[in-house]
Scaffold this active site. Structure first.
Site, PDB file in Angstrom:
ATOM      1  N   GLN A  97      35.834-137.433  67.170  1.00 36.14           N
ATOM      2  CA  GLN A  97      34.762-136.466  66.944  1.00 36.14           C
ATOM      3  C   GLN A  97      33.428-136.942  67.497  1.00 36.14           C
ATOM      4  O   GLN A  97      33.241-138.113  67.817  1.00 36.14           O
ATOM      5  CB  GLN A  97      34.609-136.203  65.449  1.00 36.14           C
ATOM      6  N   HIS A  99      28.951-135.541  67.170  1.00 37.74           N
ATOM      7  CA  HIS A  99      28.006-134.674  66.470  1.00 37.74           C
ATOM      8  C   HIS A  99      26.936-134.197  67.441  1.00 37.74           C
ATOM      9  O   HIS A  99      26.556-134.931  68.366  1.00 37.74           O
ATOM     10  CB  HIS A  99      27.377-135.407  65.298  1.00 37.74           C
ATOM     11  N   GLU A 134      24.000-140.936  62.480  1.00 33.04           N
ATOM     12  CA  GLU A 134      24.503-141.596  61.285  1.00 33.04           C
ATOM     13  C   GLU A 134      24.585-143.112  61.459  1.00 33.04           C
ATOM     14  O   GLU A 134      24.794-143.629  62.554  1.00 33.04           O
ATOM     15  CB  GLU A 134      25.876-141.050  60.906  1.00 33.04           C
ATOM     16  N   HIS A 264      33.597-140.868  68.571  1.00 31.82           N
ATOM     17  CA  HIS A 264      34.033-141.941  67.690  1.00 31.82           C
ATOM     18  C   HIS A 264      35.178-141.474  66.799  1.00 31.82           C
ATOM     19  O   HIS A 264      35.440-140.280  66.640  1.00 31.82           O
ATOM     20  CB  HIS A 264      32.870-142.453  66.828  1.00 31.82           C
ATOM     21  N   ARG A 283      35.365-131.690  67.020  1.00 33.17           N
ATOM     22  CA  ARG A 283      36.568-132.516  67.070  1.00 33.17           C
ATOM     23  C   ARG A 283      37.279-132.355  68.404  1.00 33.17           C
ATOM     24  O   ARG A 283      37.300-131.275  68.987  1.00 33.17           O
ATOM     25  CB  ARG A 283      37.512-132.153  65.920  1.00 33.17           C
TER      26      ARG A 283
END
Length: 408
Positions: A97, A99, A134, A264, A283
């Site tokens: 996936q 982001h 993140e 990642h 994804r």
């Protein structure tokens, strides 16, 4: 300041023991527990434990945004908490996936709204308008795939597997050892017809078996990961894509920072994950969930990145270990209370310019704010509103406390 009851998320890749053990609950649990959310995301907000009963953190923010968030954080991010704190436990690999950036998230959310796709629909890519940079800090051994490996190393890996069917990719990367070369190889694999994958993936798995059996060690972790993924997801293009990514092993206290566009897949372990307040995921494989390859390709950053460059800079200031990231939404540190500090009330280090979430990962401590005090044991968290600092700590055994607030 109030204790927080986090929201447990159950996904198939989670653990029946890790989060339960961390929070002091009986294990194994009925279902695999994958994430424990402490935050104010509309999908699953945490609840404040007040004298009048539980109150959603979302409701507390709506009732008093200025007091809860403070004028500085509110002026920068509006009437919502800009960060989300999770405990993540993976017994099986997560999906491959990435982001989106803030701009991509806002555009994608508006586009899917216009198409009439419900926010809760399984095929929805954008569930909010935020990006999701993140930071993950391991609480024990943690394994991950993250970021496109420098091309020269990937060529070495592919050559070491001795799979004739990979020669086209090797030649392409050898001749174009940059982001464009990686984009071409990744796109070729991720969009390959299933009959082609059904031939190529088993050939790669056979090469990985030969490599492990040969006794060579340079790429043994990568080869074993390919075999694990191939067993769980036979014929999945994500098995091939894993060959392009850095294979990372973290020890307790080590972290990785993943900006927008970083491809990642977390593989195994438990850690604290802090991110911008978003649940947007694109994804590309290794999952039965919705996969949108064109949208994933639109947001991916193919820039080769060494594994070492994914680790955030870390500095120590007395008892506080600070993890530095460029994310404006959050600042993360770990406060350790031990040695001569035990049994004494001490000032918590660093600034307090906005709300905080405190999460105890070892030991126990009394936390005192202006209005009240709470006791945090391992696995417990507290919300400290902007108008309730500063805080003081008192521990009687060695204690570690994750501290998350708004970034600078």
């Amino acid at each position: 300041m109030h204790l927080l009851r986090g929201a447990v998320r159950t996904y198939a890749w989670g653990s029946r023991t890790a989060i339960a053990d961390f929070t002091g609950r009986p294990s194994p649990t009925m279902h695999p527990e994958a994430e424990l959310w402490f935050g104010a995301h509309p999908a699953d907000p945490a609840y404040l434990q007040t004298d009048d009963g539980e109150q959603s953190l979302l409701d507390a923010l709506a009732a008093d945004p200025e007091g809860q968030l403070g004028p500085v954080a509110r002026g920068r991010f509006g009437d919502s908490v800009p960060f989300l704190v999770k405990v993540l436990a993976a017994d099986e690999p997560l999906s491959l996936q990435a982001h989106p950036s803030a701009e991509q998230a806002a555009e994608g959310y508006a586009r899917e709204d216009q198409l009439g796709i419900p926010v809760s629909a399984p095929m929805r890519n954008y569930r909010d308008r935020n990006h999701k940079a993140e930071l993950l800090v391991a609480l024990g051994p943690f394994e991950a795939l993250a970021g496109f490996r420098p091309v020269a190393e990937t060529v070495e890996l592919l050559q070491a597997l001795s799979v004739p069917e990979l020669q086209t990719a090797i030649n392409l990367l050898d001749g174009q050892p940059d982001a464009d070369g990686l984009r071409t190889v990744f796109t070729t694999w991720i969009t390959a017809p299933q009959p082609d994958l059904d031939a190529l993936v088993p050939a790669v798995l056979e090469g990985a078996v030969r490599y492990v059996q040969s006794g060579h060690t340079r790429f043994v972790a990568e080869a074993k990961t390919v075999l694990e993924l191939g067993e769980r997801y036979p014929g999945d293009a994500g098995v091939l894509a894993s060959l392009l990514l850095n294979r990372i092993s973290l020890k307790a206290g080590e972290g990785i920072y993943l900006p927008a566009g970083n491809l990642h897949a977390y593989l195994h372990g438990i850690g604290v994950e802090v991110m911008a307040n978003s649940d947007n995921v694109l994804r590309g494989g290794l999952t039965p969930k919705h996969v949108d390859v064109p949208e994933l390709l639109r947001v991916l950053d193919f820039t080769p990145t060494a594994a070492a460059d994914l680790h955030p800079a870390v500095t120590r200031n007395d008892s506080e270990l600070v993890y530095h990231t460029p994310a404006p939404e959050f600042a993360v540190s770990v406060v350790t209370v031990d040695g001569d500090q035990l049994g004494h009330e001490i000032d918590a280090p660093s600034r307090h310019d906005g709300p905080q979430i405190l999460l105890c990962t070892e030991g126990a401590t009394i936390v005192r704010a202006k209005t009240n005090s709470v006791t945090l044991e391992r696995g417990a968290a507290a919300w400290v509103s902007a108008d309730d600092g500063p805080i003081r700590l008192e521990a009687h055994k060695p204690t570690k406390l994750f501290r998350v607030t708004v970034g600078i």
